[in-house]
Write an enzyme that holds these catalytic residues in place. Structure first.
Site, PDB file in Angstrom:
ATOM      1  N   GLY A 169       0.781  -1.226   0.000  1.00 30.46           N
ATOM      2  CA  GLY A 169       0.000   0.000   0.000  1.00 30.46           C
ATOM      3  C   GLY A 169       0.809   1.268   0.000  1.00 30.46           C
ATOM      4  O   GLY A 169       0.293   2.333   0.322  1.00 30.46           O
ATOM      5  N   LYS A 209      -0.157   2.354  -4.517  1.00 28.58           N
ATOM      6  CA  LYS A 209      -0.577   3.663  -5.033  1.00 28.58           C
ATOM      7  C   LYS A 209      -0.162   3.829  -6.492  1.00 28.58           C
ATOM      8  O   LYS A 209      -0.698   4.668  -7.214  1.00 28.58           O
ATOM      9  CB  LYS A 209       0.049   4.774  -4.185  1.00 28.58           C
ATOM     10  N   ASP A 265      -5.127   9.842   3.409  1.00 23.42           N
ATOM     11  CA  ASP A 265      -4.369  10.874   2.699  1.00 23.42           C
ATOM     12  C   ASP A 265      -5.199  11.569   1.632  1.00 23.42           C
ATOM     13  O   ASP A 265      -4.812  11.657   0.462  1.00 23.42           O
ATOM     14  CB  ASP A 265      -3.091  10.271   2.085  1.00 23.42           C
ATOM     15  N   TYR A 270      -6.545   8.038  10.565  1.00 25.93           N
ATOM     16  CA  TYR A 270      -6.157   6.645  10.751  1.00 25.93           C
ATOM     17  C   TYR A 270      -5.108   6.444  11.834  1.00 25.93           C
ATOM     18  O   TYR A 270      -4.568   5.350  11.991  1.00 25.93           O
ATOM     19  CB  TYR A 270      -5.680   6.029   9.433  1.00 25.93           C
ATOM     20  N   TRP A 298      -2.779  -1.399  10.523  1.00 27.81           N
ATOM     21  CA  TRP A 298      -1.973  -1.138   9.316  1.00 27.81           C
ATOM     22  C   TRP A 298      -0.645  -0.629   9.870  1.00 27.81           C
ATOM     23  O   TRP A 298      -0.540   0.505  10.329  1.00 27.81           O
ATOM     24  CB  TRP A 298      -2.675  -0.089   8.459  1.00 27.81           C
ATOM     25  N   ASP A 299       0.364  -1.471   9.847  1.00 26.43           N
ATOM     26  CA  ASP A 299       1.615  -1.149  10.535  1.00 26.43           C
ATOM     27  C   ASP A 299       2.653  -0.609   9.564  1.00 26.43           C
ATOM     28  O   ASP A 299       3.108  -1.322   8.673  1.00 26.43           O
ATOM     29  CB  ASP A 299       2.157  -2.391  11.241  1.00 26.43           C
ATOM     30  N   ASN A 300       3.027   0.653   9.753  1.00 25.25           N
ATOM     31  CA  ASN A 300       4.032   1.297   8.905  1.00 25.25           C
ATOM     32  C   ASN A 300       5.434   1.239   9.497  1.00 25.25           C
ATOM     33  O   ASN A 300       6.305   2.014   9.081  1.00 25.25           O
ATOM     34  CB  ASN A 300       3.645   2.766   8.684  1.00 25.25           C
ATOM     35  N   ASP A 311       8.464   4.756   2.362  1.00 23.78           N
ATOM     36  CA  ASP A 311       8.090   5.629   1.246  1.00 23.78           C
ATOM     37  C   ASP A 311       8.073   7.098   1.645  1.00 23.78           C
ATOM     38  O   ASP A 311       8.120   7.976   0.781  1.00 23.78           O
ATOM     39  CB  ASP A 311       6.731   5.222   0.648  1.00 23.78           C
ATOM     40  N   ASN A 331       2.867  -2.756   6.207  1.00 16.38           N
ATOM     41  CA  ASN A 331       3.104  -2.032   4.950  1.00 16.38           C
ATOM     42  C   ASN A 331       4.608  -1.778   4.908  1.00 16.38           C
ATOM     43  O   ASN A 331       5.092  -0.832   5.531  1.00 16.38           O
ATOM     44  CB  ASN A 331       2.309  -0.724   4.953  1.00 16.38           C
TER      45      ASN A 331
END
Length: 444
Positions: A8, A39, A116, A161, A220-222, A227, A255
């Site tokens: 993602g 994306k 976003d 989020y 949703w783990d960043n 990025d 992610n």
């Protein structure tokens, strides 16, 4: 519980072979779900109204089959909210048409992404919906109604989020409160933690979010995402998450790094965490070793201690690796002496340790140029180049101090090359904003 990877991130999506490679790693790590949502796929976000072409549908069907062959549930993303008019019959029809396309592939698990985007409701929707959240929930509920007869599900990523986006207090967010009331109870809601990239996710915060949303969140783990800072890469283990939080979530997706080859440790350690197994880094690095086979060498690989060093140099977003931390602390102690005594045995011992560390980084850099897996080489090459150049510059400076320069001498002196590559617009901005060791700005 869904446990997996969401593709993602912003930037170039993974090639088909890379997606299959990541799926193999996911299977071996005990994960069970893959979300397709790069994306870079303009049909998901920028041109969401445009249907997939027959060729694209064929590719997606093959990707779904590849996931399912590895025991992974395949979920498909749609991000219509950059320019949607929620009350528009045409826009709602375009969403329904996309879901129908997915259903023809046998994909009934949909991920609706409202992340976003502009956080105000379009003017045209203000007579129809009482709030931004109510408009989003209405779309999500209609999608669930469309896929539910096919055994499908909906995952929902909200515009707020994380805790920061909710003003630091999810309980006080009118947006999240409305989602909790308006979303069908069967819709799962994604959450990144207190921050977009959260150093820590704890049980108390998750309980609070669950109360507001009226359901346990899907994380949703960043933690390993890069990025937002393409100068960095993360090859260390998952951190800042304890087993006590797992009862407070209904799913978890990492992610990860944009660079597929960089994600082995991230996926392996996240999988261990989600399956409540201890993270054994010896086992993780042993499993990673075959990817470091040297070309024209039979079965020879980059040595195990250097593979561990590679991970250590590019550890986590909020922490240096253990060895890097130790070496930086040693260098800091040595540099506290303005003009050290070269005869001091403590100085000499420290300098020799740092020289050895430089030699190991240089050896790793050289061997990585010889690995058979060229994608792995290119993934880490520019980062290793920088690490080698920086440690080399430090050692040159320490060697200069060790030579006993006169009090009035300055570095670089004659015959020594200055760190001339530290140029460019970004560096110019950084030089304007002076920070202390904690990253705080001070304006005198």
């Amino acid at each position: 519980m869904l446990k997996g990877v969401i593709e993602g991130f912003y930037g170039r999506d993974w090639a088909t072979a890379q997606k299959h490679m990541v799926m193999d790693w996911m299977r071996d790590a005990g994960m069970n779900a893959y979300i397709y949502g790069p994306k870079d796929d303009v049909n998901i976000r920028a041109r969401w109204r445009s249907p997939y072409s027959p060729a694209q549908m064929t590719d997606l069907a093959a990707l779904k089959a590849a996931a399912e062959a590895r025991g992974l549930r395949f979920l498909m993303s749609l991000a219509p909210a950059l320019d949607i008019t929620y009350s528009s019959a045409a826009d709602r029809a375009a969403i329904a048409a996309r879901i129908d396309q997915m259903l023809t592939l046998g994909v009934a698990d949909i991920v609706l992404l409202y992340d976003d985007i502009p956080s105000e409701m379009p003017e045209a929707d203000r007579d129809r919906f009482v709030s931004f959240a109510a408009a989003q929930a209405d779309v999500a509920n209609s999608v669930l109604a469309q896929v539910r007869p096919r055994g499908g599900s909906v995952l929902f990523c909200p515009t707020e989020y994380c805790g920061r986006m909710a003003g630091g207090d999810p309980n006080g967010s009118a947006y999240l409160q409305m989602l909790g009331r308006a979303l069908d109870p069967g819709i799962e809601v994604m959450w990144t933690g207190p921050e977009i990239v959260s150093p820590v996710i704890d049980a108390a915060g998750l309980r609070q979010v669950a109360r507001v949303l009226r359901r346990a969140p899907v994380i949703w783990d960043n933690f390993h995402a890069n990025d937002y800072d393409i100068r960095r890469i993360y090859a260390g283990p998952l951190g800042g998450r304890g087993a006590d939080i797992l009862p407070h979530v209904s799913g978890w997706f990492t992610n990860p790094n944009n660079e597929a080859e960089a994600n082995f440790v991230a996926i392996r350690t996240t999988g261990a965490f989600l399956n409540n197994r201890p993270i054994d880094l010896d086992d993780v690095f042993a499993a990673w070793m075959p990817r470091f086979r040297l070309a024209f060498s039979g079965d020879e690989t980059v040595p195990a201690d250097l593979v561990r060093l590679l991970s250590d140099l590019f550890w986590q977003p909020f922490a240096q690796g253990p060895e890097s931390t130790e070496m930086l602390a040693l260098a800091r102690r040595l540099l506290r002496a303005h003009r050290p005594d070269p005869a001091d045995p403590v100085w000499q011992a420290g300098l020799e340790r740092l020289r050895g560390f430089e030699a190991r980084i240089t050896r790793l850099f050289t061997l990585m140029t010889e690995v058979e897996n060229r994608e792995l080489f290119h993934t880490f090459h520019r980062h290793l180049w920088e690490a080698r150049e920086e440690i080399g510059h430090l050692i040159v400076y320490l060697n200069w101090l060790d030579s006993g320069p006169a009090a009035q001498d300055a570095f670089p002196d004659v015959g020594r090359i200055h760190n001339f590559y530290r140029l460019g617009f970004g560096v110019g901005i950084q030089e304007l904003l002076k920070r202390d060791e904690d990253g705080q700005y001070h304006h005198d």
